[in-house]
Design a protein around this motif. Structure first.
Motif: not given
Length: 494
Positions: A56-77, A129-134
């Motif tokens: 129930f968010r406007i762009r949930p898919i990217y944020y769900i994936l990013l939240k999981f991704w952040m479990l393994f690191g938070t550096s910019d790269s 989310m732009y590359s994921l959307g593409t």
């Protein structure tokens, strides 16, 4: 036995070109990945992913994936590498889609064009989310091509699910649904049973999208109303500025291929004008190609119908990051046009390839050597280095969300506030008194302003209230405007 061995050898050989293109794309997409600071929208993405995510968010898919991704690191790269993964997947998918509709050669060229596109690399190196959307847009189009060639339930289910995920990643990409429906209905206009099955799967996709769509509609009615009102006012005042000009529309070809940076000289400007005309010629040449012309018209529908819909809604939406999902379809048409030129006149094709390579290389060099993003990392590092107990930070840039988003870089103890006290040239003195009094007591105040709010304007606005101790200037060479600066002021009360 020999025949089988020959077939296996040929099978592996046909994957060598796209493998080499993917290796090239990998090097370009990961190069300098963490060099520049996050800009404001990237910091918003990180901030949003930290909160509770749901469908129930406007762009949930990217944020769900990013939240999981952040479990393994938070550096910019590391955070940006999530978008790189989907950028590389897009290169492979554009190859698959291009070869299905225009042949192996066009598919490889389209993949190479996307791999070399500076603007696509820019968004593939962004915590957005732009590359994921593409990537999902290409996946859905490839699924529909399968369904058009073999209308099975599995191919339609693949299309419906991919489009639903795409819509929940980048809502503007939902404009692809109109050409989807038009293409499929025209193809099977005499097969009612196929159309009914397609309609059922379209309904499934809509139901999957519904939770996110409900939030989207609820939260964006005001934004869309404002956008339409602004467009209407502009139309009333001057019809010339109601929408982008035809020149601006055609210029998107240069943006998608060579990068939307300002020309540095008259000669360079003339070169890119000629370059854009060549691209327009290739695009037209690809569309009039007789072989598989029907399938190329699918590409044209996916490229131009969504772009036209966004164009007609508001000029505020007619920007590169919102139009990025149509870029692959344009590149496939360019690749098809180039292949036709290659088959007719090799020398002309070689000249076009050299011109294209020069333009793209110039864009890549500019992209990798010029600071394009706001330097929030630099601002936070300065404050982290010399802050003292009791300091306060006021951001006169971004939204209220920035007060927590800045903590990605800032790890000090100062309180952070969001106040519009230096975002306009003329600040109301009464409002300024109130805003400053709300911050009391103040030992030292860090003030972050943007663009033209330089030290002289600071003295004019705050001279009788704040004493300027020190200031820093952070240059940010944006795509469309030169010297888009951010200023950091260290002040004390007079």
């Amino acid at each position: 036995m020999n025949t089988t061995t020959h077939k296996e050898k040929f099978y592996w050989q046909q994957w060598i070109p796209i493998t080499l293109i993917l290796l090239l794309a990998t090097g370009l997409y990961f190069y300098n990945l963490g060099t520049e600071s996050m800009w404001v929208d990237e910091l918003y993405s990180i901030n949003d992913a930290k909160v509770k995510v749901s469908l129930f968010r406007i762009r949930p898919i990217y944020y769900i994936l990013l939240k999981f991704w952040m479990l393994f690191g938070t550096s910019d790269s590391w955070l940006r590498s999530l978008s790189v993964v989907f950028g590389l997947a897009s290169v492979f998918l554009i190859y698959q889609l291009g070869r299905r509709v225009a042949g192996e050669g066009a598919g490889l060229i389209a993949a190479l064009l996307l791999a070399l596109s500076p603007i696509f690399i820019n968004f593939a190196q962004m915590v957005r989310m732009y590359s994921l959307g593409t990537c999902l847009a290409l996946g859905g189009s490839l699924a529909l091509v399968h369904a058009l060639e073999n209308p099975t339930n599995s191919s339609m289910a693949w299309w419906a699910c991919t489009r639903a995920l795409m819509n929940m990643t980048a809502p503007l990409n939902a404009t692809l649904l109109l050409p989807d429906i038009l293409i499929f209905c025209w193809k099977f206009r005499k097969q009612r049973d196929v159309l009914l099955r397609f309609g059922k799967w379209a309904l499934v996709g809509f139901v999957l999208w519904l939770p996110s769509l409900w939030t989207l509609v609820s939260n964006t009615i005001g934004f869309l109303t404002g956008a339409l009102n602004i467009t209407a006012k502009v139309e009333t005042s001057s019809s010339r500025h109601a929408f982008p000009s035809i020149t601006e529309v055609i210029r998107k070809l240069r943006h998608f291929t060579a990068f939307p940076f300002p020309s540095t000289s008259k000669a360079i400007s003339l070169f890119y004008q000629a370059y854009t005309i060549i691209l327009l010629f290739l695009l037209s040449f690809g569309l009039i190609k007789k072989h598989r012309s029907g399938k190329l018209l699918w590409m044209a529908a996916w490229a131009f119908i969504p772009a036209a819909m966004i164009f007609l809604v508001s000029q505020r939406l007619w920007i590169d990051r919102y139009l990025l999902f149509v870029c692959p379809y344009v590149l496939i048409l360019l690749a098809a046009g180039f292949m036709r030129v290659w088959n007719l006149q090799r020398i002309v094709a070689i000249v076009i390839a050299i011109i294209y390579l020069f333009a793209t290389t110039n864009g890549l060099v500019r992209f990798y050597t010029v600071q394009d993003r706001q330097d929030w990392r630099g601002i936070a590092q300065v404050i982290n280095t010399i802050e003292k107990p009791g300091d306060k930070i006021v951001l006169s840039i971004g939204s209220e969300k920035m007060t927590t988003a800045l903590t990605h870089y800032y790890n000090g103890t100062a309180s952070i506030y969001r106040k519009d006290i230096c975002s306009i040239l003329e600040v109301d003195k009464t409002d300024l008194e109130v805003e400053l009094s709300n911050l009391l007591p103040i030992e030292r105040l860090w003030l972050v302003c943007q663009r033209d709010f330089d030290p002289s304007l600071f003295e004019e606005t705050f001279g009788d209230k704040l004493k300027l101790e020190k200031h820093w200037e952070f240059t940010n060479e944006q795509f469309y405007r030169e010297k888009d600066l951010m200023y950091l002021f260290l002040t004390t009360l007079n």
